[in-house]
Enzyme design. Sequence first.
Site, short mmCIF file in Angstrom:
data_model
loop_
_atom_site.label_atom_id
_atom_site.label_comp_id
_atom_site.label_asym_id
_atom_site.label_seq_id
_atom_site.Cartn_x
_atom_site.Cartn_y
_atom_site.Cartn_z
CE LYS A 1 -1.57 -4.38 3.30
NZ LYS A 1 -1.89 -5.69 2.76
CB SER B 1 -0.86 -0.02 1.26
OG SER B 1 -1.41 1.25 1.49
CE1 TYR C 1 -3.88 -2.80 5.71
CE2 TYR C 1 -3.34 -0.47 5.38
CZ TYR C 1 -3.66 -1.72 4.86
OH TYR C 1 -3.77 -1.87 3.49
P1 NAD Z 1 -11.14 -6.74 1.38
O1 NAD Z 1 -11.31 -6.73 2.85
O2 NAD Z 1 -12.32 -6.46 0.52
O3 NAD Z 1 -10.48 -8.14 0.93
C1 NAD Z 1 -9.60 -8.85 1.74
C2 NAD Z 1 -10.12 -10.28 1.81
O4 NAD Z 1 -9.25 -11.08 2.61
C3 NAD Z 1 -11.51 -10.40 2.43
O5 NAD Z 1 -12.36 -11.10 1.54
C4 NAD Z 1 -11.30 -11.16 3.73
O6 NAD Z 1 -12.41 -11.97 4.06
C5 NAD Z 1 -10.03 -11.96 3.41
N1 NAD Z 1 -9.22 -12.34 4.56
C6 NAD Z 1 -8.76 -11.55 5.56
N2 NAD Z 1 -8.01 -12.27 6.41
C7 NAD Z 1 -7.99 -13.53 5.94
C8 NAD Z 1 -7.38 -14.74 6.41
N3 NAD Z 1 -6.66 -14.79 7.53
N4 NAD Z 1 -7.57 -15.87 5.68
C9 NAD Z 1 -8.31 -15.86 4.55
N5 NAD Z 1 -8.91 -14.75 4.08
C10 NAD Z 1 -8.75 -13.60 4.77
O7 NAD Z 1 -9.96 -5.70 1.05
P2 NAD Z 1 -9.47 -5.13 -0.35
O8 NAD Z 1 -9.79 -3.68 -0.39
O9 NAD Z 1 -9.90 -5.99 -1.45
O10 NAD Z 1 -7.90 -5.22 -0.13
C11 NAD Z 1 -7.15 -6.35 -0.57
C12 NAD Z 1 -5.70 -6.18 -0.12
O11 NAD Z 1 -5.20 -4.95 -0.65
C13 NAD Z 1 -5.53 -6.10 1.39
O12 NAD Z 1 -4.34 -6.77 1.74
C14 NAD Z 1 -5.38 -4.62 1.64
O13 NAD Z 1 -4.63 -4.35 2.79
C15 NAD Z 1 -4.65 -4.16 0.40
N6 NAD Z 1 -4.87 -2.75 0.07
C16 NAD Z 1 -6.14 -2.26 -0.05
C17 NAD Z 1 -6.34 -0.91 -0.32
C18 NAD Z 1 -7.73 -0.34 -0.43
O14 NAD Z 1 -7.88 0.87 -0.35
N7 NAD Z 1 -8.77 -1.14 -0.63
C19 NAD Z 1 -5.24 -0.05 -0.46
C20 NAD Z 1 -3.94 -0.59 -0.33
C21 NAD Z 1 -3.78 -1.94 -0.06
#
Ligand code: NAD
Length: 363
Positions: free
Chosen positions: A157, A129, A153
């Site tokens: 990362k 991120s 958080y």
């Molecule tokens: P999201 O919460 O929609 O998706 C993450 C998924 O991981 C969820 O479906 C959740 O159920 C699953 N999950 C969490 N812990 C788990 C575990 N221990 N075992 C199995 N499944 C698990 O989030 P997103 O927005 O799709 O983000 C995806 C990734 O991208 C994340 O790692 C997040 O930190 C990163 N990210 C997101 C953003 C954003 O703004 N959305 C920005 C930068 C980075």
Amino acid sequence: MAKKILVTGGAGYIGSHTVMQLLLAGFSVSVVDNLDNSSEASLERVAELAGDCGKNMTFHKIDLRDRDALKKLFATTKFDAVIHFAGLKAVGESVQKPLLYYNNNIIGTIILLETMAEHGCKKLVFSSSATVYGWPKEVPCTEEFPLCATNPYGRTKLMIEEICRDIQLGDSEWDIVLLRYFNPVGAHPSGFIGEDPRGIPNNLMPFVQQVAVGRRPALTVFGNDYSTKDGTGVRDYIHVVDLADGHIAAVEKLFRSNKTGCDVYNLGTGKGTSVLEMVEAFEKASGKKIPLVMAGRRPGDSETVYASTSKAEKELNWKYVFVSYYYCRAKYGIEEMCRDQWNWASKNPWGYGKPNESADPST
Ligand code: NAD
Ligand code: UDP
């Protein structure tokens, strides 16, 4: 034979859009998700949307920390690469419950990496991120900027990035791409899949979308005294489908060469947009007025963050992926992001659920 990709967290927001693009690109996809922050309905819709390609996807409800279940999956399928999205992502919650975040994100990742190594699968794309740039001294942020984290958080990362660099140094068979996302927004243009956060949304656009459909009365603007064009925070918003396509480019890079090492790329558009500009664009796209309440700055927020995109454009060779579009970078602008966000929101005001099926009482 189609390459087999394991997508952790594939039922979530970015994961489901990436699974869609992977299927269309001809990959075979296995999704692992514990559904903590998502619903299997997203994948049912992906399967439907992907038509014939939809049959090349399987779903496994597994928590990454369940080593035995993960091992069983790796024993039955030989994966060519893993895209690792699974993790908890709410900054505020991570401050309240740091152990939950370290346990879920760090331990989950370590168990995944150990299982991959045991089964000889050493190609990984990881969701990092822009939060690792903190409050950058200047913009645009290049991949060489100093890294820092201001909350648990962000620290997960940063730690996972360091773990990836370390395992690749220790064993050159690993090929890893770390993708630093800026601000993913919007939804698939079909309006069939999109973001459906549990509880009160932390991010700007899911909140705006819930105000537009009448689920919340007003958007609280966190800070209008920044040294920016209108005083509100500036970010680099990227359409989630462009972001998903960036993952296809990253896995293609892993398959093109066995000498990736551990490389890192920003995925953004290189353009900064303020909160008020984003709200205005959404109002235009939706025809809805978004009432605003001005408030103080949110602790830990940065003033202006946007990406330098040149490394991803040059080295990820997006143009090879987007041959049909003739683009070598993000192709959607703010207008399309807001159009698709509204298309999803208006067709699915309660996301994948129904009002009386709300997963969280605080919604
Ligand atoms: P999201 O919460 O929609 O998706 C993450 C998924 O991981 C969820 O479906 C959740 O159920 C699953 N999950 C969490 N812990 C788990 C575990 N221990 N075992 C199995 N499944 C698990 O989030 P997103 O927005 O799709 O983000 C995806 C990734 O991208 C994340 O790692 C997040 O930190 C990163 N990210 C997101 C953003 C954003 O703004 N959305 C920005 C930068 C980075
Ligand atoms: N923001 C806001 N109200 C909200 C959510 C976010 O004013 O309810 C602002 C926030 O202060 C930042 C921008 O919108 O300037 C983007 O915030 P988001 O949480 O979506 O992304 P991040 O800050 O993690 O980049």
